[in-house]
Enzyme design. Structure first.
Site, PDB file in Angstrom:
ATOM      1  N   ASP A  74      -6.664   4.161  -4.955  1.00 40.76           N
ATOM      2  CA  ASP A  74      -7.392   4.005  -3.698  1.00 40.76           C
ATOM      3  C   ASP A  74      -8.042   5.382  -3.480  1.00 40.76           C
ATOM      4  O   ASP A  74      -8.196   6.141  -4.450  1.00 40.76           O
ATOM      5  CB  ASP A  74      -6.438   3.617  -2.558  1.00 40.76           C
ATOM      6  CG  ASP A  74      -7.164   3.083  -1.324  1.00 40.76           C
ATOM      7  OD1 ASP A  74      -7.515   1.898  -1.309  1.00 40.76           O
ATOM      8  OD2 ASP A  74      -7.391   3.850  -0.366  1.00 40.76           O
TER       9      ASP A  74
ATOM     10  N   LYS B 268       0.860  -1.195   0.000  1.00 41.19           N
ATOM     11  CA  LYS B 268       0.000   0.000   0.000  1.00 41.19           C
ATOM     12  C   LYS B 268       0.887   1.234   0.000  1.00 41.19           C
ATOM     13  O   LYS B 268       2.026   1.167   0.462  1.00 41.19           O
ATOM     14  CB  LYS B 268      -0.873   0.014   1.261  1.00 41.19           C
ATOM     15  CG  LYS B 268      -2.137   0.817   1.105  1.00 41.19           C
ATOM     16  CD  LYS B 268      -3.236  -0.038   0.513  1.00 41.19           C
ATOM     17  CE  LYS B 268      -4.437   0.781   0.099  1.00 41.19           C
ATOM     18  NZ  LYS B 268      -5.545  -0.132  -0.274  1.00 41.19           N
TER      19      LYS B 268
HETATM   20  N1  GLU Z   1      -7.126   0.105  -3.316  1.00 43.00           N
HETATM   21  C1  GLU Z   1      -7.877  -1.074  -3.646  1.00 43.00           C
HETATM   22  C2  GLU Z   1      -7.945  -1.988  -2.453  1.00 43.00           C
HETATM   23  O1  GLU Z   1      -8.072  -1.524  -1.343  1.00 43.00           O
HETATM   24  C3  GLU Z   1      -7.383  -1.715  -4.914  1.00 43.00           C
HETATM   25  C4  GLU Z   1      -5.938  -2.113  -4.925  1.00 43.00           C
HETATM   26  C5  GLU Z   1      -5.438  -2.625  -6.266  1.00 43.00           C
HETATM   27  O2  GLU Z   1      -6.204  -2.692  -7.218  1.00 43.00           O
HETATM   28  O3  GLU Z   1      -4.244  -2.963  -6.301  1.00 43.00           O
HETATM   29  O4  GLU Z   1      -7.928  -3.185  -2.522  1.00 43.00           O
END
Ligand code: GLU
Length: 448
Positions: free
Chosen positions: A166, A126
């Site tokens: 995100d 993240k």
């Molecule tokens: N931010 C999204 C999540 O919380 C998607 C992450 C992604 O597609 O890598 O899973």
């Protein structure tokens, strides 16, 4: 409670005194894993839990950019490469003033289990920045994204770490970041980011995937309960990507959505936020400079409640889609008192551990984030597959795969909980199913 689990939670708390969100997730996940740890004494010998709560790598960097008046600004950029045992680090980038190490570590830790649960080969990561996109022009957003990627590019790659969107990061931001990556690296690595536009390697259904996934997952729960969405009322928070996708699917399934919210307050629309015109307005709202949900209330002539959250509004199904910690014990009591039967997490960790326990104790079925909102990252992994094949699946193909993945997430969670005699506990089941695969992969790869 398992003594090893208890010790690791205590040690994590002592080691990270300023990371309440991270500790909240670690406590929630490890507590539900206790019955698994009981059965695997070899995990303690290999310090498996101590390792899983420690990111493999944490990158923190300065991001300097210029606003439209020529003034210089400095933000902090982050990327947490949390666990790569089952695939390249994968997870979104969040641009939000509330971003800090604790928030990103909680999100990265969650992502490990969520990604594992999709059954696809993706590790957990993240990142993001404390940059606030509210009130920023398109040119400012572009300059910030370019500055952010100027540093991030040296840490990521299609086989290393694959960021996505995100909160505060959508298709536009991914486009600017991809452009900057390509400019610096002189390489068309379109698998380095997901959530890309359709003209340069994006996957069909990716923008809708998180919201659609929540409803596909919820549909499995409905089948289990011999119930249906037809005629049900929904209370949602948020107005962004997840909310938009969820409302689109709820409308198709015959449900009625009466609220959306943002940091300025919430909107109550008793007629239902379900017409194509209203749903399309959410996209306009998100693309606007103000990003104030009051704009929706003004446009469609309904009530706006400044500074408030929608949890007092009566509904059958509650789906928080905004951000972490929107629902404490007081809000949970309101939701239960409203007679809710279902609660699905579109956002990550929208409720406190106490609130989730209260729901479960009072017979509200809880679909936890790492299961319910895994559709977004699942389609991101499908985007990676398409990029590496240099081929694109049709809308129908991606949608069918997403449906199938969400059904498997539900069924695997149910099976994992049942294996440990926990009944229909989708929270423990998701944690256990997600953990088992990562734990086995870590053990197999030796001390690292
Ligand atoms: N931010 C999204 C999540 O919380 C998607 C992450 C992604 O597609 O890598 O899973």
């Amino acid at each position: 409670m398992n003594a090893y689990v208890e010790r690791v939670i205590k040690e994590t708390a002592a080691k990270n005194p300023n990371e309440p969100e991270f500790l909240q997730t670690v406590t929630e996940v490890l507590t539900t894993l206790a019955p698994v740890i009981d059965k695997h004494p070899e995990y303690e010998e290999a310090a498996l839990l101590e390792r899983i709560v420690e990111p493999e790598r944490t990158i923190i960097f300065r991001v300097t950019w210029q606003d439209d008046e020529g003034k210089a600004h400095v933000n902090t950029g982050y990327r947490i490469e949390f666990n790569g045992a089952i695939g390249p680090y994968k997870g979104g980038l969040r641009f939000d003033p509330e971003v800090n190490l604790s928030v990103l570590k909680f999100l990265g830790f969650e992502q490990i289990f969520k990604n594992s649960l999709t059954t696809l080969p993706i590790g957990g990561g993240k990142g993001g920045s404390d940059f606030d996109p509210h009130g920023r022009s398109d040119a400012e957003i572009m300059r910030f994204c370019q500055a952010f990627m100027t540093e991030l590019q040296r840490h990521i790659g299609p086989n290393t770490d694959v960021p996505a969107g995100d909160k505060g990061v959508g298709g536009r931001e991914i486009g600017y970041m991809f452009g900057q990556y390509r400019r610096i690296r002189n390489s068309y690595d379109n698998g380095v980011l997901t959530g890309k536009g359709l003209t340069y390697g994006g996957s069909l259904i990716r923008p809708e995937a998180t919201g659609f996934g929540v409803l596909y997952y919820a549909n499995e729960v409905m089948k289990h309960e011999h119930d249906s969405f037809e005629g049900k009322t929904f209370v949602l928070s948020g107005y962004g990507n997840v909310t938009w996708g969820a409302i689109t699917k709820i409308t198709e399934f015959g449900g009625k959505v009466v609220t959306i919210s943002g940091k300025h307050g919430y909107v109550y629309d008793p007629d239902g936020i379900n017409t194509p015109e209203k749903i399309a307005y959410l996209l306009k709202l998100r693309a606007s400079k103000e990003r104030n949900v009051k704009m929706y209330a003004d446009e469609f002539g309904c009530q706006f409640f400044p500074g408030e959250k929608p949890w007092g509004v009566k509904a059958d199904v509650y789906i928080p889609c905004a951000t972490q910690n929107e629902i404490g014990i007081e809000e949970a009591k309101k939701i239960v008192a409203n007679g809710a039967k279902y609660y699905f997490e579109g956002a990550n960790m929208p409720a406190s551990n106490e609130a989730v326990a209260y729901f479960q104790k009072n017979g509200v079925i809880v679909g936890p984030a790492k299961a319910a909102n895994a559709g977004g990252v699942a389609v991101s992994a499908l985007e990676m597959s398409q990029n590496s094949m240099r081929y694109s699946w049709s809308r129908e193909e991606v949608d069918a795969k997403l449906k199938d993945i969400m059904k498997n997430i539900h069924d695997n969670s149910v099976a994992a909980a049942e294996r440990y005699g926990l009944g229909y506990d989708l929270v423990a089941g998701a944690n256990i199913a997600g953990f088992e695969k990562v734990a086995e992969a870590m053990l197999a790869q030796g001390l690292f």
